[in-house]
Design an enzyme around this catalytic site. Structure first.
Site, PDB file in Angstrom:
ATOM      1  N   LYS A 184      -3.224   1.524  -9.401  1.00 54.29           N
ATOM      2  CA  LYS A 184      -2.451   0.320  -9.746  1.00 54.29           C
ATOM      3  C   LYS A 184      -3.082  -0.902  -9.085  1.00 54.29           C
ATOM      4  O   LYS A 184      -3.079  -1.025  -7.864  1.00 54.29           O
ATOM      5  CB  LYS A 184      -1.000   0.420  -9.285  1.00 54.29           C
ATOM      6  CG  LYS A 184      -0.184  -0.729  -9.886  1.00 54.29           C
ATOM      7  CD  LYS A 184       1.100  -1.005  -9.159  1.00 54.29           C
ATOM      8  CE  LYS A 184       0.955  -1.984  -8.033  1.00 54.29           C
ATOM      9  NZ  LYS A 184       0.638  -3.379  -8.431  1.00 54.29           N
ATOM     10  N   GLU A 258      -4.951   1.286   4.586  1.00 52.19           N
ATOM     11  CA  GLU A 258      -5.802   0.219   5.136  1.00 52.19           C
ATOM     12  C   GLU A 258      -4.971  -1.050   5.093  1.00 52.19           C
ATOM     13  O   GLU A 258      -4.696  -1.572   4.016  1.00 52.19           O
ATOM     14  CB  GLU A 258      -7.084   0.129   4.317  1.00 52.19           C
ATOM     15  CG  GLU A 258      -8.201  -0.557   5.060  1.00 52.19           C
ATOM     16  CD  GLU A 258      -8.295  -2.012   4.698  1.00 52.19           C
ATOM     17  OE1 GLU A 258      -7.689  -2.830   5.424  1.00 52.19           O
ATOM     18  OE2 GLU A 258      -8.937  -2.322   3.693  1.00 52.19           O
ATOM     19  N   CYS A 292      -8.610  -8.808   5.046  1.00 49.72           N
ATOM     20  CA  CYS A 292      -7.859  -8.091   6.073  1.00 49.72           C
ATOM     21  C   CYS A 292      -8.591  -8.090   7.405  1.00 49.72           C
ATOM     22  O   CYS A 292      -7.969  -8.084   8.459  1.00 49.72           O
ATOM     23  CB  CYS A 292      -7.563  -6.674   5.620  1.00 49.72           C
ATOM     24  SG  CYS A 292      -8.992  -5.871   4.895  1.00 49.72           S
ATOM     25  N   GLU A 389      -0.615 -12.078  10.707  1.00 48.68           N
ATOM     26  CA  GLU A 389      -1.682 -12.253   9.726  1.00 48.68           C
ATOM     27  C   GLU A 389      -1.273 -13.380   8.773  1.00 48.68           C
ATOM     28  O   GLU A 389      -0.268 -13.276   8.077  1.00 48.68           O
ATOM     29  CB  GLU A 389      -1.859 -10.940   8.948  1.00 48.68           C
ATOM     30  CG  GLU A 389      -3.041 -10.952   8.020  1.00 48.68           C
ATOM     31  CD  GLU A 389      -3.230  -9.623   7.289  1.00 48.68           C
ATOM     32  OE1 GLU A 389      -2.238  -9.051   6.802  1.00 48.68           O
ATOM     33  OE2 GLU A 389      -4.380  -9.168   7.193  1.00 48.68           O
TER      34      GLU A 389
HETATM   35  P1  NDP Z   1       1.495  -5.960  -0.656  1.00 50.68           P
HETATM   36  O1  NDP Z   1       1.248  -5.021   0.448  1.00 50.68           O
HETATM   37  O2  NDP Z   1       2.886  -6.183  -1.115  1.00 50.68           O
HETATM   38  O3  NDP Z   1       0.640  -5.543  -1.942  1.00 50.68           O
HETATM   39  C1  NDP Z   1      -0.413  -4.614  -1.978  1.00 50.68           C
HETATM   40  C2  NDP Z   1      -0.284  -3.719  -3.208  1.00 50.68           C
HETATM   41  O4  NDP Z   1       0.859  -2.868  -3.079  1.00 50.68           O
HETATM   42  C3  NDP Z   1      -0.066  -4.480  -4.510  1.00 50.68           C
HETATM   43  O5  NDP Z   1      -0.698  -3.788  -5.564  1.00 50.68           O
HETATM   44  C4  NDP Z   1       1.448  -4.449  -4.625  1.00 50.68           C
HETATM   45  O6  NDP Z   1       1.878  -4.694  -5.928  1.00 50.68           O
HETATM   46  C5  NDP Z   1       1.752  -3.038  -4.169  1.00 50.68           C
HETATM   47  N1  NDP Z   1       3.116  -2.798  -3.698  1.00 50.68           N
HETATM   48  C6  NDP Z   1       4.061  -3.697  -3.296  1.00 50.68           C
HETATM   49  N2  NDP Z   1       5.185  -3.055  -2.897  1.00 50.68           N
HETATM   50  C7  NDP Z   1       4.950  -1.722  -3.037  1.00 50.68           C
HETATM   51  C8  NDP Z   1       5.721  -0.540  -2.773  1.00 50.68           C
HETATM   52  N3  NDP Z   1       6.948  -0.614  -2.267  1.00 50.68           N
HETATM   53  N4  NDP Z   1       5.159   0.659  -3.014  1.00 50.68           N
HETATM   54  C9  NDP Z   1       3.910   0.748  -3.489  1.00 50.68           C
HETATM   55  N5  NDP Z   1       3.134  -0.328  -3.770  1.00 50.68           N
HETATM   56  C10 NDP Z   1       3.641  -1.560  -3.534  1.00 50.68           C
HETATM   57  O7  NDP Z   1       0.859  -7.347  -0.286  1.00 50.68           O
HETATM   58  P2  NDP Z   1       1.203  -8.771  -0.930  1.00 50.68           P
HETATM   59  O8  NDP Z   1       0.320  -8.977  -2.058  1.00 50.68           O
HETATM   60  O9  NDP Z   1       2.660  -8.947  -1.183  1.00 50.68           O
HETATM   61  O10 NDP Z   1       0.814  -9.713   0.263  1.00 50.68           O
HETATM   62  C11 NDP Z   1       1.707  -9.914   1.352  1.00 50.68           C
HETATM   63  C12 NDP Z   1       0.946 -10.034   2.622  1.00 50.68           C
HETATM   64  O11 NDP Z   1       0.267  -8.842   2.894  1.00 50.68           O
HETATM   65  C13 NDP Z   1      -0.145 -11.080   2.602  1.00 50.68           C
HETATM   66  O12 NDP Z   1       0.338 -12.323   2.895  1.00 50.68           O
HETATM   67  C14 NDP Z   1      -1.093 -10.566   3.627  1.00 50.68           C
HETATM   68  O13 NDP Z   1      -0.693 -10.986   4.891  1.00 50.68           O
HETATM   69  C15 NDP Z   1      -0.942  -9.084   3.534  1.00 50.68           C
HETATM   70  N6  NDP Z   1      -2.018  -8.436   2.761  1.00 50.68           N
HETATM   71  C16 NDP Z   1      -2.952  -7.763   3.434  1.00 50.68           C
HETATM   72  C17 NDP Z   1      -3.978  -7.165   2.768  1.00 50.68           C
HETATM   73  C18 NDP Z   1      -5.009  -6.424   3.493  1.00 50.68           C
HETATM   74  O14 NDP Z   1      -5.974  -5.981   2.886  1.00 50.68           O
HETATM   75  N7  NDP Z   1      -4.842  -6.250   4.777  1.00 50.68           N
HETATM   76  C19 NDP Z   1      -4.114  -7.256   1.318  1.00 50.68           C
HETATM   77  C20 NDP Z   1      -3.030  -7.950   0.683  1.00 50.68           C
HETATM   78  C21 NDP Z   1      -2.039  -8.513   1.407  1.00 50.68           C
HETATM   79  P3  NDP Z   1       2.004  -6.206  -6.448  1.00 50.68           P
HETATM   80  O15 NDP Z   1       0.886  -7.005  -5.951  1.00 50.68           O
HETATM   81  O16 NDP Z   1       1.913  -6.050  -7.883  1.00 50.68           O
HETATM   82  O17 NDP Z   1       3.326  -6.674  -5.933  1.00 50.68           O
END
Ligand code: NDP
Length: 478
Positions: A184, A258, A292, A389
């Site tokens: 996904k 991760e 990240c 972060e």
């Molecule tokens: P999320 O952790 O919400 O998103 C990462 C992925 O997980 C997306 O594909 C998201 O879907 C999906 N997801 C969301 N909720 C669930 C769930 N309950 N079960 C399974 N999958 C889920 O990150 P966000 O995009 O909301 O970002 C929020 C914060 O997270 C950022 O501001 C940043 O600080 C941090 N972040 C860190 C990352 C890293 O690599 N360390 C990467 C991205 C974010 P969808 O996007 O469609 O909602």
């Protein structure tokens, strides 16, 4: 003052042919969802709607898992490694052939500068497939026993900051080891994953080996909680990572996470300042800081603080923010309105807590989501901008006097994904590297990635490694 102005140098988007709407990629074909729900994906630089994308519900996720299971049992897990390798090599070569198109598509959907998608993301995607193609017929030499077995069906959920690259980090090792996948992509960046689905068709990958289900968090939840999944691989926020760990704890699923980071980039007084400043800029302003492992905490030795800060400010004034498709752009758009709101909020908190905020003079486009490169000085360990972060182009600057103090401050974080050390002394690099609680430590460089090198975190940055021989372990029954 700049000595000359740059003429616009936009990359043509004509190489990309967007469809009006995209289905779910299940069992080798694009198909509509059971309940007909869809959402739109936009360009964060202009807010223009790029395409309509299907939202997968639990019934669609179930179809995808069933297709992946069938492909696992009947085709992929029984195929000799050398045959799987041929498929992966083919995918890698098609990625190279379609590199320009994929780079433009990534920059359109994500907002990152074309220079980065063209020179970093897409070449690394191809490299990951080439590297893992090489492992597919040599798994018995990987150190996991004479005949390591795959796990089964992998459910993989990825974020929006490196959409196609995170897909490659997940899919390449899974397939090399003989697993099938349901992936996904993030809601705001599904387009390159859907282009990858076309590449799977083009490469003649057997149906069901790779399935792509688009949707938001609920789709991700349905996938990781599906009982037919043997392995969960997630990259994203620590908060969602914890939810996934809780959901998988009572099951037999193998999990790798991760998650977030708050890396220290540590500059000692004997570091070459110009080189270090380039590393600081690359560490936090690469990909708008949506990284990240970004070097979001700069620790500078007090004796060179003024010199480093002056040099850093001069360098920031030369960064070019704007159209992600312009080849001269250094800083592109923030990926979404929600992420922009989070960056703004934490920056306001930084000011309210007493840190000094500075940005170079910088005109922001009227449409789209934008945030200027920003530095906070006078930051203390207790400030939220030093602990949380921000995931944007915002650098918190702290100082130290001795290596022991630098180490103490660098490790004083709930995270542990990466760190950077800048010094001429090899002994100091080794002393720091062996004591920093971070999965990756870069010395006199930052944000360097290679498929042969394992990547992953300590503490709340997650567990498991991706890349290299270590990364194979996550997809083998060992
Ligand atoms: P999320 O952790 O919400 O998103 C990462 C992925 O997980 C997306 O594909 C998201 O879907 C999906 N997801 C969301 N909720 C669930 C769930 N309950 N079960 C399974 N999958 C889920 O990150 P966000 O995009 O909301 O970002 C929020 C914060 O997270 C950022 O501001 C940043 O600080 C941090 N972040 C860190 C990352 C890293 O690599 N360390 C990467 C991205 C974010 P969808 O996007 O469609 O909602």
């Amino acid at each position: 003052m700049p000595t000359f102005e740059y003429a616009p140098a936009p990359e043509s988007r004509s190489i990309v042919s967007l469809r009006e709407s995209y289905g779910l990629f299940i069992n080798g074909e694009f198909s509509p969802s059971v309940d007909g729900r869809a959402f739109k994906t936009i360009s964060p630089a202009t807010e223009e709607v790029l395409a309509e994308v299907t939202e997968a519900g639990p019934a669609d996720v179930d179809r995808a898992v069933t297709a992946a299971r069938k492909a696992y049992e009947q085709t992929w897990s029984v195929m000799p490694g050398r045959e799987r390798a041929k498929h992966l090599f083919r995918i890698a070569r098609i990625v190279q052939e379609r590199a320009r198109e994929l780079a433009v598509l990534e920059s359109l959907d994500n907002g990152k500068p074309i220079r980065e998608s063209r020179d970093v993301d897409i070449p690394l995607v191809a490299a990951h497939f080439f590297y893992h193609a090489g492992w597919a017929d040599k798994l018995e030499y990987a150190g996991y026993g004479p005949a390591p077995r795959p796990l089964g069906v992998a459910g993989q959920v990825i974020p929006w900051n490196f959409p196609l690259l995170m897909l490659a980090w997940k899919i390449a090792p899974a397939l090399a080891c003989g697993n099938t996948v349901v992936l996904k992509p993030a809601e705001t960046t599904p387009l390159t994953a859907l282009a990858f689905a076309e590449i799977c068709q083009q490469a003649g990958l057997p149906p069901g080996v790779v399935n792509i289900v688009t949707g938001a968090g609920e789709t991700g939840r349905a996938l990781v909680e599906h009982p037919g999944i043997d392995k969960v691989a997630f990259t994203g926020s620590t908060e969602v990572g914890k939810q996934i760990a809780r959901a998988c704890a009572p099951t037999r699923k193998k999990v790798t996470l991760e998650l977030g980071g708050k890396a220290a980039n540590i500059v000692f007084e004997d570091a070459p300042v110009d080189q270090a400043v380039e590393g600081i800029v690359n560490g936090i302003f690469f990909n708008q800081g949506h990284v990240c492992c970004a070097g979001s905490r700069l620790l500078v030795q007090e004796s060179v603080y003024s010199e480093v800060l002056a040099s850093l400010r001069r360098r920031l004034a030369t960064l070019r923010l704007g159209d992600p498709l312009d080849k001269n752009t250094d800083v592109g758009a923030i990926n979404s309105a929600a992420q922009l709101a989070k960056i703004r909020e934490l920056s306001e908190v930084g000011e309210a807590e007493g840190a000094q905020r500075w940005s170079p003079p910088c005109e922001l486009p009227v449409k789209g989501f934008w945030f200027p490169p920003t530095i906070f000085t006078g930051v203390s360990q207790a400030h939220r901008i030093a602990r949380e972060e921000i995931f944007g182009p915002v650098l918190s600057v702290l100082t130290f006097r001795t290596p022991a103090e630098a180490l103490e401050k660098a490790n004083n974080t709930p995270y542990g994904l990466s760190a950077g050390v800048w010094t001429e002394k090899g002994s100091l690099i080794l002393w720091m590297a062996s004591r920093l609680r971070a999965g990756v430590v870069w010395a006199n460089t930052f944000n360097k990635f290679d498929p042969t090198s394992p990547f992953g975190g300590y503490k709340e940055s997650g567990y498991g490694r991706e890349g290299g021989r270590h990364g194979l372990e996550a997809y083998l029954d060992v």
